[in-house]
Structure formats: structure tokens, C-alpha cells
Scaffold this active site. Structure first.
Site, PDB file in Angstrom:
ATOM      1  N   GLY A 107       0.816  -1.216   0.000  1.00 44.90           N
ATOM      2  CA  GLY A 107       0.000   0.000   0.000  1.00 44.90           C
ATOM      3  C   GLY A 107       0.850   1.266   0.000  1.00 44.90           C
ATOM      4  O   GLY A 107       2.084   1.209   0.058  1.00 44.90           O
ATOM      5  N   LEU A 122       1.250   3.758   2.280  1.00 47.54           N
ATOM      6  CA  LEU A 122       2.057   3.953   3.485  1.00 47.54           C
ATOM      7  C   LEU A 122       2.999   2.765   3.690  1.00 47.54           C
ATOM      8  O   LEU A 122       4.167   2.949   4.048  1.00 47.54           O
ATOM      9  CB  LEU A 122       1.141   4.127   4.705  1.00 47.54           C
ATOM     10  CG  LEU A 122       1.854   4.291   6.048  1.00 47.54           C
ATOM     11  CD1 LEU A 122       2.739   5.544   6.057  1.00 47.54           C
ATOM     12  CD2 LEU A 122       0.842   4.358   7.197  1.00 47.54           C
ATOM     13  N   ALA A 166      -5.343  -2.218   5.335  1.00 51.10           N
ATOM     14  CA  ALA A 166      -6.620  -1.611   5.755  1.00 51.10           C
ATOM     15  C   ALA A 166      -7.562  -1.505   4.569  1.00 51.10           C
ATOM     16  O   ALA A 166      -7.132  -1.490   3.412  1.00 51.10           O
ATOM     17  CB  ALA A 166      -6.364  -0.210   6.330  1.00 51.10           C
ATOM     18  N   THR A 170      -9.450   1.161   2.825  1.00 49.07           N
ATOM     19  CA  THR A 170      -9.283   2.618   2.844  1.00 49.07           C
ATOM     20  C   THR A 170     -10.240   3.351   1.894  1.00 49.07           C
ATOM     21  O   THR A 170     -10.088   4.552   1.684  1.00 49.07           O
ATOM     22  CB  THR A 170      -7.827   2.994   2.493  1.00 49.07           C
ATOM     23  OG1 THR A 170      -7.491   2.383   1.239  1.00 49.07           O
ATOM     24  CG2 THR A 170      -6.861   2.527   3.565  1.00 49.07           C
ATOM     25  N   ASP A 201      -7.636  10.420  11.295  1.00 47.76           N
ATOM     26  CA  ASP A 201      -8.332  11.603  11.833  1.00 47.76           C
ATOM     27  C   ASP A 201      -9.856  11.451  11.704  1.00 47.76           C
ATOM     28  O   ASP A 201     -10.607  12.176  12.358  1.00 47.76           O
ATOM     29  CB  ASP A 201      -7.864  12.870  11.104  1.00 47.76           C
ATOM     30  CG  ASP A 201      -7.970  12.763   9.590  1.00 47.76           C
ATOM     31  OD1 ASP A 201      -7.963  11.623   9.052  1.00 47.76           O
ATOM     32  OD2 ASP A 201      -8.059  13.805   8.918  1.00 47.76           O
ATOM     33  N   TYR A 230     -16.279   4.123   7.613  1.00 50.15           N
ATOM     34  CA  TYR A 230     -14.814   3.955   7.656  1.00 50.15           C
ATOM     35  C   TYR A 230     -14.283   4.406   9.024  1.00 50.15           C
ATOM     36  O   TYR A 230     -13.498   3.695   9.658  1.00 50.15           O
ATOM     37  CB  TYR A 230     -14.180   4.771   6.523  1.00 50.15           C
ATOM     38  CG  TYR A 230     -12.678   4.929   6.634  1.00 50.15           C
ATOM     39  CD1 TYR A 230     -11.827   3.886   6.279  1.00 50.15           C
ATOM     40  CD2 TYR A 230     -12.106   6.119   7.085  1.00 50.15           C
ATOM     41  CE1 TYR A 230     -10.446   4.025   6.381  1.00 50.15           C
ATOM     42  CE2 TYR A 230     -10.729   6.273   7.190  1.00 50.15           C
ATOM     43  CZ  TYR A 230      -9.910   5.219   6.832  1.00 50.15           C
ATOM     44  OH  TYR A 230      -8.536   5.364   6.937  1.00 50.15           O
ATOM     45  N   LYS A 266     -12.319   2.150  11.815  1.00 53.77           N
ATOM     46  CA  LYS A 266     -10.966   2.471  12.286  1.00 53.77           C
ATOM     47  C   LYS A 266     -10.949   2.622  13.808  1.00 53.77           C
ATOM     48  O   LYS A 266     -10.023   2.166  14.473  1.00 53.77           O
ATOM     49  CB  LYS A 266     -10.443   3.749  11.618  1.00 53.77           C
ATOM     50  CG  LYS A 266     -10.156   3.638  10.132  1.00 53.77           C
ATOM     51  CD  LYS A 266      -9.114   2.597   9.783  1.00 53.77           C
ATOM     52  CE  LYS A 266      -7.717   2.934  10.280  1.00 53.77           C
ATOM     53  NZ  LYS A 266      -6.725   1.896   9.912  1.00 53.77           N
TER      54      LYS A 266
HETATM   55  N1  LIG Z   1      -4.910   7.464   2.983  1.00 54.85           N
HETATM   56  C1  LIG Z   1      -5.164   8.349   3.944  1.00 54.85           C
HETATM   57  O1  LIG Z   1      -5.465   9.529   3.679  1.00 54.85           O
HETATM   58  C2  LIG Z   1      -5.070   7.945   5.390  1.00 54.85           C
HETATM   59  C3  LIG Z   1      -5.245   8.929   6.375  1.00 54.85           C
HETATM   60  C4  LIG Z   1      -5.127   8.557   7.714  1.00 54.85           C
HETATM   61  C5  LIG Z   1      -4.846   7.242   8.057  1.00 54.85           C
HETATM   62  N2  LIG Z   1      -4.711   6.300   7.084  1.00 54.85           N
HETATM   63  C6  LIG Z   1      -4.418   4.903   7.481  1.00 54.85           C
HETATM   64  O2  LIG Z   1      -3.106   4.559   7.037  1.00 54.85           O
HETATM   65  C7  LIG Z   1      -3.050   3.164   6.778  1.00 54.85           C
HETATM   66  C8  LIG Z   1      -2.460   2.934   5.382  1.00 54.85           C
HETATM   67  O3  LIG Z   1      -3.301   3.542   4.423  1.00 54.85           O
HETATM   68  P1  LIG Z   1      -2.874   3.747   2.905  1.00 54.85           P
HETATM   69  O4  LIG Z   1      -3.311   5.096   2.518  1.00 54.85           O
HETATM   70  O5  LIG Z   1      -1.462   3.316   2.697  1.00 54.85           O
HETATM   71  O6  LIG Z   1      -3.862   2.701   2.210  1.00 54.85           O
HETATM   72  P2  LIG Z   1      -3.708   1.838   0.880  1.00 54.85           P
HETATM   73  O7  LIG Z   1      -2.747   2.456  -0.061  1.00 54.85           O
HETATM   74  O8  LIG Z   1      -5.107   1.560   0.453  1.00 54.85           O
HETATM   75  O9  LIG Z   1      -3.046   0.513   1.439  1.00 54.85           O
HETATM   76  C9  LIG Z   1      -3.764  -0.433   2.158  1.00 54.85           C
HETATM   77  C10 LIG Z   1      -3.197  -1.786   1.809  1.00 54.85           C
HETATM   78  O10 LIG Z   1      -3.900  -2.786   2.562  1.00 54.85           O
HETATM   79  C11 LIG Z   1      -4.134  -3.880   1.705  1.00 54.85           C
HETATM   80  N3  LIG Z   1      -5.235  -4.675   2.219  1.00 54.85           N
HETATM   81  C12 LIG Z   1      -6.572  -4.412   2.163  1.00 54.85           C
HETATM   82  N4  LIG Z   1      -7.255  -5.422   2.743  1.00 54.85           N
HETATM   83  C13 LIG Z   1      -6.329  -6.314   3.183  1.00 54.85           C
HETATM   84  C14 LIG Z   1      -6.420  -7.546   3.854  1.00 54.85           C
HETATM   85  N5  LIG Z   1      -7.614  -8.086   4.200  1.00 54.85           N
HETATM   86  N6  LIG Z   1      -5.286  -8.221   4.156  1.00 54.85           N
HETATM   87  C15 LIG Z   1      -4.083  -7.711   3.790  1.00 54.85           C
HETATM   88  N7  LIG Z   1      -3.925  -6.534   3.147  1.00 54.85           N
HETATM   89  C16 LIG Z   1      -5.055  -5.849   2.850  1.00 54.85           C
HETATM   90  C17 LIG Z   1      -4.422  -3.257   0.354  1.00 54.85           C
HETATM   91  O11 LIG Z   1      -4.222  -4.211  -0.647  1.00 54.85           O
HETATM   92  P3  LIG Z   1      -5.193  -4.210  -1.948  1.00 54.85           P
HETATM   93  O12 LIG Z   1      -5.053  -2.855  -2.537  1.00 54.85           O
HETATM   94  O13 LIG Z   1      -4.645  -5.322  -2.762  1.00 54.85           O
HETATM   95  O14 LIG Z   1      -6.557  -4.473  -1.408  1.00 54.85           O
HETATM   96  C18 LIG Z   1      -3.371  -2.145   0.322  1.00 54.85           C
HETATM   97  O15 LIG Z   1      -2.133  -2.623  -0.180  1.00 54.85           O
HETATM   98  C19 LIG Z   1      -4.473   2.636   6.969  1.00 54.85           C
HETATM   99  O16 LIG Z   1      -4.581   2.104   8.261  1.00 54.85           O
HETATM  100  C20 LIG Z   1      -5.342   3.889   6.858  1.00 54.85           C
HETATM  101  O17 LIG Z   1      -6.540   3.741   7.567  1.00 54.85           O
HETATM  102  C21 LIG Z   1      -4.800   6.620   5.754  1.00 54.85           C
END
Ligand SMILES: NC(=O)c1ccc[n+]([C@@H]2O[C@H](COP(=O)([O-])OP(=O)(O)OC[C@H]3O[C@@H](n4cnc5c(N)ncnc54)[C@H](OP(=O)(O)O)[C@@H]3O)[C@@H](O)[C@H]2O)c1
Length: 280
Positions: free
Chosen positions: A5, A7, A55, A57, A97, A120, A124
């Protein structure tokens, strides 16, 4: 977990940079809702710490699929934390947030009351609790409005739109802290080496609206595109979002990240160098 992902990829890099031995597992390698596979993997690897970047997301998609989002963000997160606890490992769990309702009107601290508005956000928040209940060595790291080169993000959306139209309509009544994922990843890599258990707010310094962020994206990248301010109501999205979700830390050991404008500068430079590598 979640090493493929946005992050996750930067966390792997940040941990390796600090000399850690990293086992990077993508979704294809391991589904965090598969308890037996998770237990087997962690029992075999016996890590000192687990960072769960996996996650659901899709914030709008979660409104119609709350059970599926909760299965990953709550139940899966809990399973990862239990498996880590069984081998005495710490768990670092990124959160959001969006666990806040946005009505405070000033930055949220770790001890502020939560009140998620969306499916969502609820998933979380439930995940934070599940992780904390089963593993006393937990670090819950809330951040905000992430952007990094390994994922689709607001900066790319704006630059893409600017290539197709002379003006964009952007929400001006939601305020947050756009955070560059390598900045957050460096903080995560640092936190997992210590024992500062509990909740941490780690987001870019300063806050802005999506409208101001878009303006800055075009200014810094020298792209001509007019930004027009819209209200949240005008751009009706499926999931409600907090109006003001800037995060600050009240912890004595708070980690301060660079400003969101600095994050954007570094993002645009990283993006550019990635392009020239591809072209070379
Ligand atoms: N993006 C934001 O603005 C934001 C803001 C605050 C906090 N966060 C938090 O930061 C963290 C990382 O977010 P991100 O933006 O990096 O998200 P992301 O790019 O969507 O990455 C999430 C990863 O989790 C994988 N995933 C989903 N379901 C899964 C499962 N059941 N088992 C294993 N892997 C799984 C996804 O794979 P697939 O794509 O193959 O499904 C993807 O590689 C999350 O906890 C999110 O809630 C994000």
C-alpha cells in the site's frame, strides 16, 4: 502487513533505512482476516514488532460495505495484534483523523473524545480498541490526509484534472493536515524501536483546506489551473467527513513532522525523479 500500500511501501523503506530486518507482506502474501495464516506467519517469523498497514481505505465505499470494511479494519487488525502478542511482539497500528467528528474547531489531541461520522471512521475506531485490548505493547498512530508516490492520492488527482480542464472545483470547508507518507513512515520506524505505548497523533505541521492544498499543488508545480471553492454540500460524497480534523499531539514525547508544504515539495521532487528514472 499491507506492504504494497501507499504507506506500507514507505514504512518498509524507512525501517530498512534504520537498519531493521524487514519481512514485507503484501495483500497477495497474506490476508489479515485469515487468522490461521496470520498466526502461522508470525509464529514462524517471530518479529520484535509488527506494523499493520493493511486496511480497507475506500472511505465512500465503506458506507455501503460497512461489514467488509469492519472485517479488515477491526477484526483483521485485532487478529494481527493478537498474533503479535502471542510472540511478545509490539504492534503498531496506523489510524485516522476520521475517528473524530470535526466539530471541535481546533486541533484534536490524543485524549479528545472520538465520534466518527462515517462507516470507515467507525471501523478504524473499533480497530484501535481491538488492538489495544489484546496487545498491551500497542502503538496506535493516527494521521491525516496521506499522500505518497506509491498510491493514488489528491495531488495526482489535481495534476491529472489540470491536464484536462482549465479549472477545478475543490472543497474549502474541510480542514486537515496533508501528510507526506515518507515523513509519517520515518516516525513509525522510530516509534517501533521504543516503548512509548498508547495513542500518538503524527501528522504534518500546519493545517489547510482541500482548496488551499490544491492551490499550493498548482503553485509549487507551476501548473496553470484555476481553483474554485466549493462547499461539502455542493460536492455531495457518499461518506460524511469531519469539517476540521487537524491533529496535534499533547504527548511530552511527541514527534513533530515537517509542514504539509514541505511534504508537498518533497513529493513533487520524488515524483519528478521517478519520472526521469523511467525516461533514462
Ligand atoms: N490514505 C489516507 O489519507 C489515510 C489517512 C489517515 C490514516 N490512514 C491509514 O493509514 C493506513 C495505510 O493507508 P494507505 O493510505 O497506505 O492505504 P492503501 O494504499 O489503500 O493501502 C492499504 C493496503 O492494505 C491492503 N489490504 C486491504 N485489505 C487487506 C487484507 N484483508 N489483508 C491484507 N492486506 C489488505 C491493500 O491491498 P489491496 O489494494 O490489494 O486491497 C493495500 O495494499 C491505513 O490504516 C489507513 O486507515 C490513511
Amino acid at each position: 502487513m499491507g506492504a504494497g500500500g501507499m504507506l506500507g511501501r514507505d514504512v518498509v523503506r524507512a525501517c530498512e533505512r534504520r537498519g531493521a530486518e524487514v519481512v514485507a507482506l503484501t495483500h497477495a502474501d497474506l490476508d489479515i482476516t485469515d487468522g490461521p495464516a496470520l498466526d502461522a506467519e508470525i509464529a514462524a517469523t517471530r518479529p520484535d514488532a509488527v506494523v499493520n498497514c493493511a486496511a480497507w481505505t475506500d472511505v465512500d465505499g465503506a458506507e455501503d460495505s460497512e461489514a467488509e470494511a469492519t472485517r479488515v479494519n477491526n477484526e483483521g487488525a485485532g487478529l494481527v495484534a493478537v498474533a503479535a502478542a502471542e510472540v511478545g511482539a509490539k504492534i503498531l497500528h496506523p489510524s485516522s483523523d476520521y475517528v473524530f467528528d470535526g466539530e471541535k474547531g481546533e486541533p484534536y489531541f490524543e485524549s479528545d473524545h472520538t465520534g466518527p461520522l462515517s462507516a470507515y471512521g467507525r471501523s478504524k475506531l473499533a480497530g484501535e480498541t481491538s488492538v489495544a485490548v489484546v496487545n498491551s505493547k500497542h502503538l496506535v498512530v493516527r494521521s491525516s490526509w496521506l499522500f505518497g508516490v506509491a498510491g493514488g492520492n489528491f495531488v495526482e488527482t489535481m495534476l491529472h484534472l489540470a491536464g484536462q480542464q482549465p479549472e477545478v472545483l475543490v472543497v474549502s470547508d474541510q480542514i486537515g493536515c496533508p501528510t507526506y507518507t515518507p515523513h509519517l513512515a520515518a516516525a513509525i520506524a522510530q516509534l517501533i524501536e521504543g516503548e512509548a505505548y498508547g495513542v500518538h497523533h503524527v501528522a504534518a505541521s500546519g493545517a489547510c483546506s482541500w482548496y488551499e492544498f490544491a492551490q499550493e499543488i498548482f503553485d509549487q508545480s507551476g501548473v496553470e489551473c484555476r481553483v474554485m471553492a466549493a462547499t461539502t454540500e455542493m460536492l455531495a460524497r457518499k461518506a460524511p467527513r469531519p469539517r476540521y480534523s487537524a491533529l496535534e499531539s499533547e504527548r511530552p514525547d511527541a514527534i513533530t513532522l515537517p509542514s504539509w508544504k514541505e511534504g508537498l515539495r518533497e513529493y513533487l521532487a520524488e515524483r519528478e525523479s521517478g519520472r526521469s528514472e523511467v525516461a533514462a
